[in-house]
Design an enzyme around this catalytic site. Structure first.
Site, mmCIF file in Angstrom:
data_model
loop_
_atom_site.group_PDB
_atom_site.id
_atom_site.type_symbol
_atom_site.label_atom_id
_atom_site.label_comp_id
_atom_site.label_asym_id
_atom_site.label_seq_id
_atom_site.Cartn_x
_atom_site.Cartn_y
_atom_site.Cartn_z
ATOM 1 N N PRO A 170 0.834 -1.212 0.000
ATOM 2 C CA PRO A 170 0.000 0.000 0.000
ATOM 3 C C PRO A 170 0.866 1.258 0.000
ATOM 4 C CG PRO A 170 0.043 -0.962 2.195
ATOM 5 C CD PRO A 170 0.808 -1.899 1.312
ATOM 6 N N ASP B 136 5.636 2.591 2.253
ATOM 7 C CA ASP B 136 4.790 1.432 2.524
ATOM 8 C C ASP B 136 3.991 1.733 3.789
ATOM 9 O OD1 ASP B 136 3.695 -1.006 3.299
ATOM 10 O OD2 ASP B 136 5.489 -2.174 2.814
ATOM 11 N N HIS B 137 2.676 1.890 3.630
ATOM 12 C CA HIS B 137 1.850 2.328 4.760
ATOM 13 C C HIS B 137 1.774 1.279 5.871
ATOM 14 C CE1 HIS B 137 -0.568 5.222 6.667
ATOM 15 N NE2 HIS B 137 -1.168 5.715 5.603
ATOM 16 N N ARG B 138 2.167 0.066 5.587
ATOM 17 C CA ARG B 138 2.188 -0.956 6.647
ATOM 18 C C ARG B 138 3.314 -0.698 7.629
ATOM 19 N NH1 ARG B 138 2.882 -6.154 3.012
ATOM 20 N NH2 ARG B 138 4.519 -4.737 2.258
ATOM 21 N N LEU B 139 4.366 -0.012 7.162
ATOM 22 C CA LEU B 139 5.546 0.251 7.983
ATOM 23 C C LEU B 139 5.670 1.708 8.398
ATOM 24 C CD1 LEU B 139 8.043 -1.793 5.815
ATOM 25 C CD2 LEU B 139 7.569 -2.284 8.188
#
Length: 221
Positions: A16, A191-194
């Site tokens: 993402p 990376d929106h997860r990180l």
């Protein structure tokens, strides 16, 4: 190209992405580069490019904001002690991303030596697995082609990539006065997860502050 296509398709479909853009005043950095070129020429040191300065600034910013210097392994976030900064090189055969190891530690002149060697190896088809594939962050600079701004696709498993546009002289307002300054636009893909928005903004602000107060580039860690 087949390998790049596979990796980038995987990145865009599974990671993402979100994007933040910032404008950096490169006037003082350009002046410092002129001084370093003169200094290096007298001492037979490698010629420093703007990209070498960006790699050093990224290494320092990643050390100060280590959450961006990370990757995702399953459900585990791994942060790295050193910033291994990759830089994209466009060849006729496709894109390669050799890596400057521990860019946070090396001097700008040492980074220039490393990048010149890697660029030569890349153009001669001599890159080895030891030269790429272990980066923790990537810079993609299209400024030399006259590009003002663009977005780049993250190189997994890295958490972010920085897209760099050209340096252009523009009128800007400084203390209520219109002056001509050398401005550069950069866009961080994260990376929106990180990395969340505030964290990405903090990294970009630190990167900007280093380049706008560029004597920091000469300070040993």
């Amino acid at each position: 190209r087949k390998i790049a296509a596979t990796r980038l398709t995987e990145s865009t479909s599974t990671v993402p992405h979100f994007y933040l853009t910032m404008t950096i005043d490169m006037t003082r950095a350009a002046e410092l580069r002129k001084e370093m070129l003169s200094y290096g020429e007298r001492r037979n040191l490698p010629r420093i490019s703007v990209n070498d300065m960006l790699i050093k600034a990224a290494g320092m910013a990643l050390q100060d904001v280590p959450e961006v210097n990370a990757s995702l392994d399953g459900n585990i976030i791994e942060q790295y002690a050193d910033a291994h900064v990759g830089f994209a090189i466009a060849l006729d055969e496709g894109l390669v991303v050799p890596v400057v190891p521990a860019a946070n530690v090396h001097s700008v002149f040492r980074i220039a030596e490393i990048t010149k060697s890697l660029d030569k190896k890349a153009k001669e088809g001599g890159l080895t697995p030891e030269d790429y594939g272990y980066g923790t962050f990537t810079i993609s600079n299209l400024g030399m082609f006259g590009v003002d701004q663009f977005t780049a696709i993250i190189n997994p498993p890295e958490a972010a990539i920085l897209a760099v546009g050209q340096i252009k002289k523009q009128p800007v307002v400084v203390e209520d006065e219109v002056v001509i300054r050398a401005m550069m636009s950069v866009t961080l893909s994260s990376d929106h997860r990180l990395v969340d928005g505030a964290l990405a903004a903090r990294f970009l602000a630190r990167f900007k502050s280093i380049l706008e107060e560029p004597l920091e580039l000469l300070i040993s860690p």
